[in-house]
Scaffold this motif. Structure first.
Motif, PDB file in Angstrom:
ATOM      1  N   ILE A  41       0.828  -1.220   0.000  1.00 30.19           N
ATOM      2  CA  ILE A  41       0.000   0.000   0.000  1.00 30.19           C
ATOM      3  C   ILE A  41       0.857   1.263   0.000  1.00 30.19           C
ATOM      4  CG2 ILE A  41      -1.952  -1.120   1.123  1.00 30.19           C
ATOM      5  CD1 ILE A  41      -1.070   0.212   3.769  1.00 30.19           C
ATOM      6  N   THR A  42       2.135   1.121  -0.345  1.00 29.93           N
ATOM      7  CA  THR A  42       2.990   2.297  -0.430  1.00 29.93           C
ATOM      8  C   THR A  42       3.562   2.417  -1.838  1.00 29.93           C
ATOM      9  OG1 THR A  42       4.826   0.968   0.438  1.00 29.93           O
ATOM     10  CG2 THR A  42       3.638   2.350   2.006  1.00 29.93           C
ATOM     11  N   PRO A  43       3.582   3.625  -2.394  1.00 26.74           N
ATOM     12  CA  PRO A  43       4.207   3.828  -3.711  1.00 26.74           C
ATOM     13  C   PRO A  43       5.707   3.529  -3.613  1.00 26.74           C
ATOM     14  CG  PRO A  43       2.841   5.703  -3.063  1.00 26.74           C
ATOM     15  CD  PRO A  43       3.009   4.848  -1.838  1.00 26.74           C
ATOM     16  N   PRO A  44       6.398   3.237  -4.709  1.00 31.27           N
ATOM     17  CA  PRO A  44       5.871   3.284  -6.074  1.00 31.27           C
ATOM     18  C   PRO A  44       5.333   1.967  -6.610  1.00 31.27           C
ATOM     19  CG  PRO A  44       8.247   3.058  -6.118  1.00 31.27           C
ATOM     20  CD  PRO A  44       7.874   3.113  -4.668  1.00 31.27           C
ATOM     21  N   PHE A  45       5.514   0.850  -5.847  1.00 34.17           N
ATOM     22  CA  PHE A  45       5.163  -0.453  -6.402  1.00 34.17           C
ATOM     23  C   PHE A  45       4.079  -1.159  -5.599  1.00 34.17           C
ATOM     24  CE2 PHE A  45       9.829  -0.099  -7.561  1.00 34.17           C
ATOM     25  CZ  PHE A  45       9.571   0.319  -8.858  1.00 34.17           C
ATOM     26  N   GLY A  46       3.215  -0.421  -4.910  1.00 33.93           N
ATOM     27  CA  GLY A  46       2.169  -1.040  -4.107  1.00 33.93           C
ATOM     28  C   GLY A  46       1.111  -1.713  -4.975  1.00 33.93           C
ATOM     29  N   VAL A  47       1.100  -3.043  -4.983  1.00 29.13           N
ATOM     30  CA  VAL A  47       0.188  -3.764  -5.884  1.00 29.13           C
ATOM     31  C   VAL A  47      -1.267  -3.532  -5.510  1.00 29.13           C
ATOM     32  CG1 VAL A  47       1.832  -5.548  -6.563  1.00 29.13           C
ATOM     33  CG2 VAL A  47       0.520  -5.838  -4.461  1.00 29.13           C
ATOM     34  N   ASN A  48      -1.560  -3.399  -4.209  1.00 27.08           N
ATOM     35  CA  ASN A  48      -2.941  -3.126  -3.807  1.00 27.08           C
ATOM     36  C   ASN A  48      -3.415  -1.778  -4.331  1.00 27.08           C
ATOM     37  OD1 ASN A  48      -2.673  -5.488  -2.419  1.00 27.08           O
ATOM     38  ND2 ASN A  48      -3.338  -4.684  -0.445  1.00 27.08           N
ATOM     39  N   LEU A  49      -2.509  -0.813  -4.377  1.00 22.40           N
ATOM     40  CA  LEU A  49      -2.879   0.509  -4.883  1.00 22.40           C
ATOM     41  C   LEU A  49      -3.277   0.439  -6.349  1.00 22.40           C
ATOM     42  CD1 LEU A  49      -0.141   2.805  -3.276  1.00 22.40           C
ATOM     43  CD2 LEU A  49      -2.430   2.310  -2.448  1.00 22.40           C
ATOM     44  N   PHE A  50      -2.491  -0.289  -7.133  1.00 21.83           N
ATOM     45  CA  PHE A  50      -2.807  -0.412  -8.551  1.00 21.83           C
ATOM     46  C   PHE A  50      -4.151  -1.106  -8.747  1.00 21.83           C
ATOM     47  CE2 PHE A  50       2.008  -0.520  -8.858  1.00 21.83           C
ATOM     48  CZ  PHE A  50       2.102   0.817  -9.200  1.00 21.83           C
ATOM     49  N   ALA A  51      -4.408  -2.155  -7.950  1.00 21.00           N
ATOM     50  CA  ALA A  51      -5.677  -2.871  -8.063  1.00 21.00           C
ATOM     51  C   ALA A  51      -6.846  -1.971  -7.666  1.00 21.00           C
ATOM     52  CB  ALA A  51      -5.642  -4.120  -7.184  1.00 21.00           C
ATOM     53  N   ALA A  52      -6.694  -1.225  -6.554  1.00 20.76           N
ATOM     54  CA  ALA A  52      -7.769  -0.346  -6.104  1.00 20.76           C
ATOM     55  C   ALA A  52      -8.005   0.792  -7.089  1.00 20.76           C
ATOM     56  CB  ALA A  52      -7.440   0.216  -4.717  1.00 20.76           C
ATOM     57  N   CYS A  53      -6.930   1.318  -7.667  1.00 16.52           N
ATOM     58  CA  CYS A  53      -7.076   2.373  -8.685  1.00 16.52           C
ATOM     59  C   CYS A  53      -7.833   1.857  -9.905  1.00 16.52           C
ATOM     60  CB  CYS A  53      -5.706   2.892  -9.116  1.00 16.52           C
ATOM     61  SG  CYS A  53      -4.873   3.918  -7.887  1.00 16.52           S
ATOM     62  N   GLU A  71      -1.788   9.039  -8.187  1.00 18.37           N
ATOM     63  CA  GLU A  71      -1.347  10.226  -7.450  1.00 18.37           C
ATOM     64  C   GLU A  71      -2.445  10.818  -6.572  1.00 18.37           C
ATOM     65  OE1 GLU A  71      -2.051  11.366 -11.832  1.00 18.37           O
ATOM     66  OE2 GLU A  71      -1.028   9.787 -10.692  1.00 18.37           O
ATOM     67  N   ARG A  72      -3.705  10.554  -6.887  1.00 17.93           N
ATOM     68  CA  ARG A  72      -4.797  11.084  -6.073  1.00 17.93           C
ATOM     69  C   ARG A  72      -4.989  10.297  -4.778  1.00 17.93           C
ATOM     70  NH1 ARG A  72     -10.236  11.755  -9.139  1.00 17.93           N
ATOM     71  NH2 ARG A  72     -10.751  12.661  -7.103  1.00 17.93           N
ATOM     72  N   LEU A  73      -4.346   9.144  -4.684  1.00 26.24           N
ATOM     73  CA  LEU A  73      -4.495   8.323  -3.480  1.00 26.24           C
ATOM     74  C   LEU A  73      -3.490   8.663  -2.395  1.00 26.24           C
ATOM     75  CD1 LEU A  73      -6.288   6.583  -5.368  1.00 26.24           C
ATOM     76  CD2 LEU A  73      -5.279   4.564  -4.312  1.00 26.24           C
ATOM     77  N   ILE A  74      -2.439   9.390  -2.745  1.00 30.16           N
ATOM     78  CA  ILE A  74      -1.335   9.585  -1.799  1.00 30.16           C
ATOM     79  C   ILE A  74      -1.804  10.252  -0.504  1.00 30.16           C
ATOM     80  CG2 ILE A  74       0.941  10.572  -1.464  1.00 30.16           C
ATOM     81  CD1 ILE A  74       0.757   8.332  -3.564  1.00 30.16           C
ATOM     82  N   ARG A  75      -2.507  11.358  -0.610  1.00 31.09           N
ATOM     83  CA  ARG A  75      -2.899  12.100   0.593  1.00 31.09           C
ATOM     84  C   ARG A  75      -3.848  11.306   1.501  1.00 31.09           C
ATOM     85  NH1 ARG A  75      -5.036  18.398   0.789  1.00 31.09           N
ATOM     86  NH2 ARG A  75      -5.203  18.517   3.080  1.00 31.09           N
ATOM     87  N   PRO A  76      -4.951  10.745   0.977  1.00 24.49           N
ATOM     88  CA  PRO A  76      -5.819   9.967   1.871  1.00 24.49           C
ATOM     89  C   PRO A  76      -5.181   8.672   2.362  1.00 24.49           C
ATOM     90  CG  PRO A  76      -6.586   9.804  -0.399  1.00 24.49           C
ATOM     91  CD  PRO A  76      -5.528  10.859  -0.380  1.00 24.49           C
ATOM     92  N   LEU A  77      -4.142   8.214   1.682  1.00 28.75           N
ATOM     93  CA  LEU A  77      -3.498   6.958   2.060  1.00 28.75           C
ATOM     94  C   LEU A  77      -2.619   7.096   3.300  1.00 28.75           C
ATOM     95  CD1 LEU A  77      -2.969   3.973   1.101  1.00 28.75           C
ATOM     96  CD2 LEU A  77      -0.952   4.883  -0.074  1.00 28.75           C
ATOM     97  N   LEU A  78      -2.015   8.270   3.490  1.00 26.44           N
ATOM     98  CA  LEU A  78      -1.032   8.441   4.562  1.00 26.44           C
ATOM     99  C   LEU A  78      -1.567   8.076   5.944  1.00 26.44           C
ATOM    100  CD1 LEU A  78       0.760  11.733   3.415  1.00 26.44           C
ATOM    101  CD2 LEU A  78       1.614   9.378   3.284  1.00 26.44           C
ATOM    102  N   PRO A  79      -2.801   8.502   6.331  1.00 32.11           N
ATOM    103  CA  PRO A  79      -3.295   8.097   7.656  1.00 32.11           C
ATOM    104  C   PRO A  79      -3.440   6.584   7.803  1.00 32.11           C
ATOM    105  CG  PRO A  79      -4.578   9.934   6.788  1.00 32.11           C
ATOM    106  CD  PRO A  79      -3.715   9.447   5.669  1.00 32.11           C
ATOM    107  N   PHE A  80      -3.844   5.901   6.723  1.00 30.12           N
ATOM    108  CA  PHE A  80      -3.976   4.444   6.800  1.00 30.12           C
ATOM    109  C   PHE A  80      -2.613   3.790   7.031  1.00 30.12           C
ATOM    110  CE2 PHE A  80      -7.755   5.477   4.130  1.00 30.12           C
ATOM    111  CZ  PHE A  80      -8.724   5.017   5.012  1.00 30.12           C
ATOM    112  N   VAL A  81      -1.595   4.287   6.338  1.00 30.09           N
ATOM    113  CA  VAL A  81      -0.249   3.777   6.552  1.00 30.09           C
ATOM    114  C   VAL A  81       0.181   4.025   7.997  1.00 30.09           C
ATOM    115  CG1 VAL A  81       2.186   4.007   5.879  1.00 30.09           C
ATOM    116  CG2 VAL A  81       0.401   4.046   4.130  1.00 30.09           C
TER     117      VAL A  81
END
Length: 425
Positions: free
Chosen positions: A368-380, A388-398
């Protein structure tokens, strides 16, 4: 030789060469420099895959695909919504709870992302949640797919280090529950603060009707985990049971699994399995060459001098694994690093099973972390939003997962308490 292998592997990574190919090419270079016969490459590729527990990987992946296609995941969503969907932010909490239930069968975070996200990401967007937030939540909650047993990375850790797969599975239960509850608490507070999810309860089934509709789906994780811990079948055999159960329920009870759907599920399973196995095979050659060069012993001595005690060692390992997980695929990281780091951890008095849980949870952050987060690509892909739109809302989850990782790291009883209870019989 070892310095050349590691340097060449990093150069290949920098050139965006696929992980498995980069590891394989670096291994070929190491074989050449060491003057070994080329036959060693073929021998070690085979040896890395010639391990019975690895049979569980394709079957767990197939079980997850069949659950998605056969309507099992949909009924799990309805049941989870009946439990937590009635509060403000309940739909977001439903996403986390469904991932926890689905994870108890699938063993894969990517499968969890697609199976649950295909239903809940569009639902959250319709209820007014921002698409980037919905996608970030789904990617983060799907990480539970490799923490709550059964877990493919745990199988890889067990195979790579001769650790008990069953003990790793039971040790992953409470850390997975901790992360799941923490994520639910965060999204509930977030929804209340931002005025989201006030109408999440609309269309929600009450508990009894949803339970009647989903009881066969919910019975699946109970059979799998109960069978493993009850000694009825091994974790590897459990993967086959999961496939058979998903096929029977999806085809003959729910009537959702047609023959043409089975073909698609098998195709997706073959592709996913081939990728994982290719990584494992090449990482096996890489590990063989490093062991032959005496790197594990040298690493152990170096880390023992660098860190004075267990606490500082764990801080250093967590920091290193977090960075590594951002750039290297989880399966490859586990297969390469686990045999190197576990002996050092044992020297510091860390239980091998506890260290395995720390390693899997930490490297799962890479999903769930860039640049190679496979879950991010699947969710996108499901949410149809750019990364790039996921970075800001993602930080609290991390941040939530990192806080849970610290608890898991420095409170061994959370992981080992249930293990000791079950295996003390």
């Amino acid at each position: 030789m070892s310095q050349l292998m590691i340097l060449s592997m990093l150069i290949f990574f920098g050139l965006s060469v696929p992980v498995a190919v980069a590891i394989g090419l670096a291994s070929l270079g190491g074989i050449s420099v060491a003057g070994l016969p080329w036959l060693v490459m073929a021998q070690q590729l085979y040896a890395a895959l010639d391990k019975y527990p690895l049979v569980a990987i394709p079957f767990f992946i197939l079980a997850g695909n069949l659950m998605e296609t056969g309507g099992i995941s949909e009924r799990m969503v309805d049941f989870a919504k009946s439990l937590v969907g009635g509060v403000q932010g309940g739909l977001a909490c439903t996403c986390v709870l469904t991932c926890m239930i689905f994870a108890a069968v699938a063993g894969s975070s990517v499968a969890t992302t697609f199976a649950v996200g295909a239903i809940l990401i569009p639902a959250m967007i319709r209820h007014g949640y921002p698409a980037p937030f919905a996608a970030s939540l789904q990617a983060s909650a799907a990480e539970l797919g490799v923490i709550i047993p059964p877990s493919i990375p745990m199988i890889l850790f067990a195979v790579s280090t001769d650790t008990s797969t069953g003990e790793l599975f039971i040790a992953g239960v409470m850390p997975g529950v901790l992360i799941g509850l923490s994520l639910m608490l965060y999204v509930w507070l977030y929804a209340r603060r931002h005025g989201l999810g006030k109408h999440d309860g609309e269309g929600r089934l009450s508990l009894w009707p949803s339970l009647r509709r989903a009881w066969l789906a919910l019975l699946m994780p109970a059979i799998i985990l109960g069978g493993i811990y009850g000694g009825v079948f091994t974790p590897t055999e459990a993967s086959v049971v999961a496939v058979v159960y998903a096929m029977l329920v999806g085809r003959f009870v729910y009537g959702r699994l047609a023959l043409r759907d089975l073909s698609g599920a098998l195709n997706r399973t073959v592709v996913s399995t081939a990728v994982i196995m290719f990584v494992i095979a090449n990482a096996g050659v890489f590990s063989f060459l490093l062991n032959r060069a005496g790197i594990p012993d040298a690493l152990g001595q170096g880390l023992a001098k660098l860190f004075d005690d267990k606490l500082t060692f764990l801080v250093g390992v967590n920091a290193a694994l977090f960075i590594i997980g951002m750039f290297i695929e989880t399966s490859a990281s586990v297969v390469v690093l686990a045999p190197l780091l576990l002996p050092v951890a044992v020297q510091f008095g860390i239980d091998p099973v506890h260290f395995g849980i720390i390693m899997v949870v930490n490297l799962a952050l890479g999903m769930i972390t860039p640049p190679f987060g496979v879950n991010l690509f699947a969710a996108c892909a499901v949410a149809k939003v750019p990364l790039e739109r996921l970075i800001r809302p993602l930080l609290p989850f991390v941040g939530v997962v990192i806080a849970c990782l610290m608890v898991i790291t420095y409170w061994p009883g959370l992981s080992l308490g249930l293990r000791d209870l079950v295996y003390a019989r």
